[in-house]
Structures are given as C-alpha cells and as structure tokens.
Design a protein around this motif. Sequence first.
Motif, PDB file in Angstrom:
ATOM      1  N   GLY A   1     -16.537  12.443  -0.783  1.00  0.00           N
ATOM      2  CA  GLY A   1     -17.022  11.090  -0.569  1.00  0.00           C
ATOM      3  C   GLY A   1     -15.981  10.162   0.002  1.00  0.00           C
ATOM      4  N   LEU A   2     -15.889   8.962  -0.573  1.00  0.00           N
ATOM      5  CA  LEU A   2     -14.971   7.940  -0.082  1.00  0.00           C
ATOM      6  C   LEU A   2     -13.521   8.395  -0.206  1.00  0.00           C
ATOM      7  N   GLU A   3     -13.233   9.180  -1.231  1.00  0.00           N
ATOM      8  CA  GLU A   3     -11.867   9.682  -1.423  1.00  0.00           C
ATOM      9  C   GLU A   3     -11.425  10.515  -0.229  1.00  0.00           C
ATOM     10  N   ALA A   4     -12.344  11.353   0.277  1.00  0.00           N
ATOM     11  CA  ALA A   4     -12.018  12.195   1.430  1.00  0.00           C
ATOM     12  C   ALA A   4     -11.800  11.341   2.682  1.00  0.00           C
ATOM     13  N   GLU A   5     -12.631  10.318   2.867  1.00  0.00           N
ATOM     14  CA  GLU A   5     -12.483   9.461   4.031  1.00  0.00           C
ATOM     15  C   GLU A   5     -11.129   8.747   4.008  1.00  0.00           C
ATOM     16  N   VAL A   6     -10.738   8.273   2.846  1.00  0.00           N
ATOM     17  CA  VAL A   6      -9.451   7.584   2.706  1.00  0.00           C
ATOM     18  C   VAL A   6      -8.307   8.562   2.974  1.00  0.00           C
ATOM     19  N   ALA A   7      -8.462   9.788   2.493  1.00  0.00           N
ATOM     20  CA  ALA A   7      -7.416  10.800   2.684  1.00  0.00           C
ATOM     21  C   ALA A   7      -7.203  11.105   4.166  1.00  0.00           C
ATOM     22  N   GLN A   8      -8.308  11.154   4.959  1.00  0.00           N
ATOM     23  CA  GLN A   8      -8.173  11.406   6.403  1.00  0.00           C
ATOM     24  C   GLN A   8      -7.397  10.263   7.069  1.00  0.00           C
ATOM     25  N   GLN A   9      -7.731   9.026   6.693  1.00  0.00           N
ATOM     26  CA  GLN A   9      -7.049   7.872   7.284  1.00  0.00           C
ATOM     27  C   GLN A   9      -5.569   7.859   6.925  1.00  0.00           C
ATOM     28  N   GLU A  10      -5.257   8.196   5.676  1.00  0.00           N
ATOM     29  CA  GLU A  10      -3.850   8.232   5.252  1.00  0.00           C
ATOM     30  C   GLU A  10      -3.096   9.321   6.008  1.00  0.00           C
TER      31      GLU A  10
ATOM     32  N   ILE B   1       6.541   7.085  22.125  1.00  0.00           N
ATOM     33  CA  ILE B   1       5.300   7.860  22.115  1.00  0.00           C
ATOM     34  C   ILE B   1       4.078   6.948  22.240  1.00  0.00           C
ATOM     35  N   GLU B   2       3.068   7.433  22.991  1.00  0.00           N
ATOM     36  CA  GLU B   2       1.810   6.704  23.163  1.00  0.00           C
ATOM     37  C   GLU B   2       0.677   7.550  22.576  1.00  0.00           C
ATOM     38  N   TYR B   3      -0.273   6.884  21.941  1.00  0.00           N
ATOM     39  CA  TYR B   3      -1.432   7.578  21.361  1.00  0.00           C
ATOM     40  C   TYR B   3      -2.630   7.337  22.275  1.00  0.00           C
ATOM     41  N   ARG B   4      -2.943   8.345  23.089  1.00  0.00           N
ATOM     42  CA  ARG B   4      -4.008   8.206  24.085  1.00  0.00           C
ATOM     43  C   ARG B   4      -5.389   8.203  23.431  1.00  0.00           C
ATOM     44  N   SER B   5      -5.547   8.986  22.376  1.00  0.00           N
ATOM     45  CA  SER B   5      -6.821   8.980  21.645  1.00  0.00           C
ATOM     46  C   SER B   5      -6.571   9.460  20.224  1.00  0.00           C
ATOM     47  N   VAL B   6      -7.340   8.921  19.295  1.00  0.00           N
ATOM     48  CA  VAL B   6      -7.228   9.297  17.886  1.00  0.00           C
ATOM     49  C   VAL B   6      -8.647   9.432  17.331  1.00  0.00           C
ATOM     50  N   GLN B   7      -8.936  10.595  16.707  1.00  0.00           N
ATOM     51  CA  GLN B   7     -10.229  10.833  16.071  1.00  0.00           C
ATOM     52  C   GLN B   7     -10.005  11.174  14.607  1.00  0.00           C
ATOM     53  N   VAL B   8     -10.731  10.499  13.744  1.00  0.00           N
ATOM     54  CA  VAL B   8     -10.644  10.760  12.305  1.00  0.00           C
ATOM     55  C   VAL B   8     -12.066  10.930  11.778  1.00  0.00           C
ATOM     56  N   LEU B   9     -12.343  12.113  11.237  1.00  0.00           N
ATOM     57  CA  LEU B   9     -13.673  12.398  10.713  1.00  0.00           C
ATOM     58  C   LEU B   9     -13.568  13.011   9.322  1.00  0.00           C
ATOM     59  N   GLY B  10     -14.377  12.513   8.411  1.00  0.00           N
ATOM     60  CA  GLY B  10     -14.448  13.086   7.073  1.00  0.00           C
ATOM     61  C   GLY B  10     -15.417  14.252   7.036  1.00  0.00           C
ATOM     62  N   PRO B  11     -15.394  15.064   5.970  1.00  0.00           N
ATOM     63  CA  PRO B  11     -16.265  16.234   5.869  1.00  0.00           C
ATOM     64  C   PRO B  11     -17.748  15.893   5.853  1.00  0.00           C
ATOM     65  N   LYS B  12     -18.118  14.732   5.316  1.00  0.00           N
ATOM     66  CA  LYS B  12     -19.537  14.372   5.266  1.00  0.00           C
ATOM     67  C   LYS B  12     -20.083  14.156   6.666  1.00  0.00           C
TER      68      LYS B  12
END
Length: 322
Positions: free
Chosen positions: A115-124, A140-151
């Motif tokens: 749940g929310l714990e997993a989403e927070v863990a991905q962001q951290e 360093i430059e970040y051209r793209s960043v994708q963060v997805l939780g298991p849900k």
Amino acid sequence: MSLALTNYFPDSTSIPFIKARFAAFGFSVLMILASIAAFFSMGLNFGIDFTGGVTLEVRTEAEIDAARIDEMRGVLNNLGLGAIELQGLSELTEGSECYGNHCALIRVQPQEGEGLEAEVAQQEANLAVQAALTELYPDIEYRSVQVLGPKVSGELVQAGIMSIVTALVLMLVYIWFRFEWQYSVGAVVALIHDVIITIGMFSVTQLEFNLSTIAAILTIVGYSMNDTVVVYDRIREKIRKFKKKSLDEVLNLAINKTLSRTILTSLTTLVALFSLWLLGGAALQGFAFAMIFGIVVGTYSSIFVAAPILMLTNVKREASEA
C-alpha cells in the motif's frame, strides 16, 4: 512509391502456396510450441511498467564508459536498495544529447512494503539514488525519472492482458459479421499465432516488455487483420466467380492476386519501422523491433495460416455467395 514499385512485380504470379500448407502448419506449430516453452522457462523481461520500482535516465558531460558504469554501480549497491541494473545508452543521431555514450539507464528493483508504505519506499529509493549520483557527478542531468509502486504496476499488467484479449474478441466478432464463421476461425487463429510468436520472441531475446510493447502487439493485431481481410475479400470474390475450380485452386489464385499488394505494403511499412528502430533512440527501439518482427510474422500468417485454414473449415461456396 507503391505505384513505382508495382512496375517491378508481375501482374500475375502462380506460386502454389496451398500446396505448402502442411509444411507451413508444421512450422507454425513448432514456432508456437517453442514460444510457449520459452515463455514458461525464460519468462519475460518486464519493464518498470509491470514490475514497479524506479527507472532513471541520466546524462553526464563526460562519456559514460565501462569504468564509469562500474563506479556508479559500486556507489548505488552500497545504498542497500536491492538489485540495481545499469545500462549505457547511445543514440545514433549526431548532435543528440546521448550521442557518444553520454547517457545511462538505471533500474532499481521494487522496494518491500504494501500500500502507501510501498509507494513511499519507491520515492525514498529514488531520492537516495539521485543524491548518491549527484554527489558522485555534480554535473549529472536526470533526463527522465519513473517511479511506480507494485499496486499500479499490477493494475497495468491486468489492463495490458485485457486489452489484448479484448482486441482478439472484437476482431472475431468483426470477421464473423464481415464474412462467415469459417473465415472468422482462420482470422483469429492467425492473430493468436502472431501474438504468441511475438511474445515468444520477447522471451528468447529478453528485450524489455513494457506498455509500448503492448501497444506494438495491438498494432500488429490490427495490421495482420487488415492483411487477412484483403486476402479473404479476394478469396470470396474468386469463389463466387470460379464455381467449377477446386477450392485449393481458388485460394492459390486469390493469394497470388493480392501478393504484390501484400509485399509492397509490408516493405513500405518496414522502411519506416527500421528508420524508427535506428534513429528513434532507446525509448522506441523495443516498440520498433516488436513491430518489425510482427509485420513479418503477420504477413506470413495471412498467406500461410489464415488462407489455408479455409481448406480445413471447408468454407461453403453458397455461404460466400450470400
């Protein structure tokens, strides 16, 4: 372009495609069984869309060579985030941001939690990776960043499967109303044939399987169906016209009459796809390669699977005249 190329093709060919149907069926069955075996033994290399986790595409002023990849891997492995994959990227177009190995793709496995714990863990995890890389390379430059939780990734898996199944069912309904049930059987068998073999190719090559791949498969389904409908239209026309010819003669005649159109359409499509594959960058290479493979398989199935199956379903001439 097509009109000019037509001059290089004869007005009528007489290739005995139907005579080779048993060899073609055997080859197709072998490819399907091999694809199924590869899928269950090797699996698919799911991208972040389906697995969750963090994906970053970065760029540095200095070239990201093997030594720099190892340096980045050593720093990131010390973060305790689990498996981390690094891959150097280089676009072929001179003047592009990644030309000359200045970019890299970083994947971090999904973090534990629900749940929310997993989403927070991905962001951290994302913030930790960016902090470590910025400390290592201030430019360093970040051209793209994708963060997805298991849900979210789980929902995307279900949506992807449902989209393919829905497309196949709707194609079946369309052909059933457009022609007769004998034709719909051949068309859907050809479509399932194309989808299974394309997925098998992804299992063997371990190319990343993501949402763009699903889009490619759906496009392949539409392209293959269009090819099959063109052949079926000509078959129905010839069945009505040549009532005394045997069915295999009529099928051969119809396939040969549409052969130049099929080849020219496939070739012009492949030219565009090869350009996309070579010049479109890493983000589009998986989509383009899936399309290239699917166009070849779809063209083959329209000629050697969809049409010859009418010999097995014993399409009725009186039905074609309705």
